[in-house]
Motif scaffolding. Structure first.
Motif, mmCIF file in Angstrom:
data_model
loop_
_atom_site.group_PDB
_atom_site.id
_atom_site.type_symbol
_atom_site.label_atom_id
_atom_site.label_comp_id
_atom_site.label_asym_id
_atom_site.label_seq_id
_atom_site.Cartn_x
_atom_site.Cartn_y
_atom_site.Cartn_z
ATOM 1 N N VAL A 157 23.694 -40.518 12.815
ATOM 2 C CA VAL A 157 23.656 -38.939 12.769
ATOM 3 C C VAL A 157 23.217 -37.986 13.293
ATOM 4 O O VAL A 157 23.598 -37.351 13.718
ATOM 5 C CB VAL A 157 23.623 -38.968 11.256
ATOM 6 C CG1 VAL A 157 24.173 -39.938 10.037
ATOM 7 C CG2 VAL A 157 21.781 -39.185 11.431
ATOM 8 N N ARG A 206 28.945 -31.547 19.283
ATOM 9 C CA ARG A 206 29.240 -33.178 19.972
ATOM 10 C C ARG A 206 29.652 -32.743 21.976
ATOM 11 O O ARG A 206 30.788 -31.880 22.042
ATOM 12 C CB ARG A 206 31.133 -33.117 19.707
ATOM 13 C CG ARG A 206 30.989 -34.821 19.158
ATOM 14 C CD ARG A 206 31.939 -35.336 19.161
ATOM 15 N NE ARG A 206 32.275 -36.370 17.614
ATOM 16 C CZ ARG A 206 31.218 -36.737 16.891
ATOM 17 N NH1 ARG A 206 30.803 -37.786 18.347
ATOM 18 N NH2 ARG A 206 31.093 -37.172 16.084
ATOM 19 N N THR A 248 25.066 -31.855 13.257
ATOM 20 C CA THR A 248 25.254 -32.209 13.570
ATOM 21 C C THR A 248 26.110 -32.810 14.152
ATOM 22 O O THR A 248 27.089 -32.997 14.422
ATOM 23 C CB THR A 248 24.519 -33.783 14.243
ATOM 24 O OG1 THR A 248 24.434 -35.230 13.520
ATOM 25 C CG2 THR A 248 22.600 -33.211 14.339
ATOM 26 N N MET A 249 26.844 -33.172 16.046
ATOM 27 C CA MET A 249 27.893 -33.706 16.360
ATOM 28 C C MET A 249 29.074 -32.751 15.545
ATOM 29 O O MET A 249 30.507 -33.706 15.405
ATOM 30 C CB MET A 249 28.424 -34.863 15.916
ATOM 31 C CG MET A 249 27.525 -35.865 16.308
ATOM 32 S SD MET A 249 26.725 -37.486 15.386
ATOM 33 C CE MET A 249 25.443 -38.035 16.541
ATOM 34 N N GLN A 253 25.460 -36.037 10.605
ATOM 35 C CA GLN A 253 26.998 -35.511 10.894
ATOM 36 C C GLN A 253 27.735 -34.631 10.169
ATOM 37 O O GLN A 253 27.988 -35.039 9.493
ATOM 38 C CB GLN A 253 27.161 -37.429 11.366
ATOM 39 C CG GLN A 253 27.967 -37.057 12.504
ATOM 40 C CD GLN A 253 28.563 -39.346 12.612
ATOM 41 O OE1 GLN A 253 28.084 -39.880 11.626
ATOM 42 N NE2 GLN A 253 28.942 -38.872 13.290
#
Length: 258
Positions: free
Chosen positions: A14, A215, A184-185, A149
């Protein structure tokens, strides 16, 4: 007294270590005295800051198991103001060696007591499991920063972690709070990522940081060079996102201190 923050998520992949390394770097670059404690036997935070875990003779493992002094284990980093308490595969043995140790969940807390005056903020990078190492981190910490994530099952994993934090609060660390949630991402072109973001923000509201980590290929490249992304390519979208997160993190702390 240092602010001690565990960076944790029971789900792997993650961006937990990426967040630990780059947030710690960003905060240090804002003039804070920062310590990053690597509590993951994989030693990715250690290698991400330019050290080879395989060559280290003294790590956080020795501090917890052999009572080695902090000064004998701490490492300086390329980042001004950022120190590292490294880890390597030796730490995996702690799960077994600590089985019969009294108050084994509090070893890291006791160790950090003498270290706190040296730093403004201490980040603890946790392994992706709720074993004795993560429990030590959550007992030592005053708050938990949770990277999430922007993908399917994000809320499910987050709910399990919140439950684990509640159990730690009830039994071992009543003062533990949630510092915040970092998305995140994130890929704005991805409908699912937008839906997850809206869902997490809608449910957890002000706990979710405004700064979102995209990302970004540069974030994936930087660890292979043993450098935080802010030193590897400060102009990249990933570096700018973590710089923004660092400023927001410090701002949150200053508001809370008033």
């Amino acid at each position: 007294m240092a602010k001690i923050v565990a960076v944790a998520n029971q789900k792997g992949g993650v961006g937990k270590t990426t967040t630990s390394v780059n947030l710690a770097t960003g905060v240090a670059l804002q003039g804070k005295r920062v310590l990053l404690v690597d509590m993951d036997p994989q030693g990715n935070a250690t290698s991400g800051l330019g050290l080879d875990p395989r060559t280290l003779q003294t790590t956080v493992y020795n501090c917890l198991i052999n009572y080695v002094k902090f000064d004998d284990a701490v490492k300086n980093t390329e980042v001004s103001g950022l120190s590292l308490l490294p880890a390597n595969a030796d730490l995996a043995g702690a799960e077994i060696e600590l089985v019969n140790v009294e108050e084994r969940e509090k070893l890291l807390r006791h160790f950090l007591k003498d270290v706190e005056p040296l730093f403004d903020i201490i980040f603890i990078d946790c392994p992706p499991a709720l074993g004795i190492l993560t429990v030590n981190a959550l007992v030592a910490a005053r708050s938990v920063l949770i990277p999430v994530q922007c993908e399917y099952y994000a809320m499910e994993g987050l709910s399990r972690l919140i439950g684990s934090i509640d159990r730690i609060q009830q039994s071992l660390n009543p003062g533990l709070t949630i510092e915040g949630i970092v998305l995140t991402m994130y890929d704005a072109r991805n409908t699912l990522a937008r839906q997850v973001t809206d869902q997490v923000r809608g449910h957890f509201k002000e706990l979710v940081y405004q700064s979102t980590i995209p990302r970004n290929v540069t974030l994936a490249e930087a660890p292979s060079y043993g450098r935080p992304v802010l030193l590897y390519n400060v102009a990249s979208a990933g570096a700018q996102a973590y710089l923004s997160l660092a400023k927001e993190f410090i701002s949150h702390g200053e508001k809370g201190a008033r």
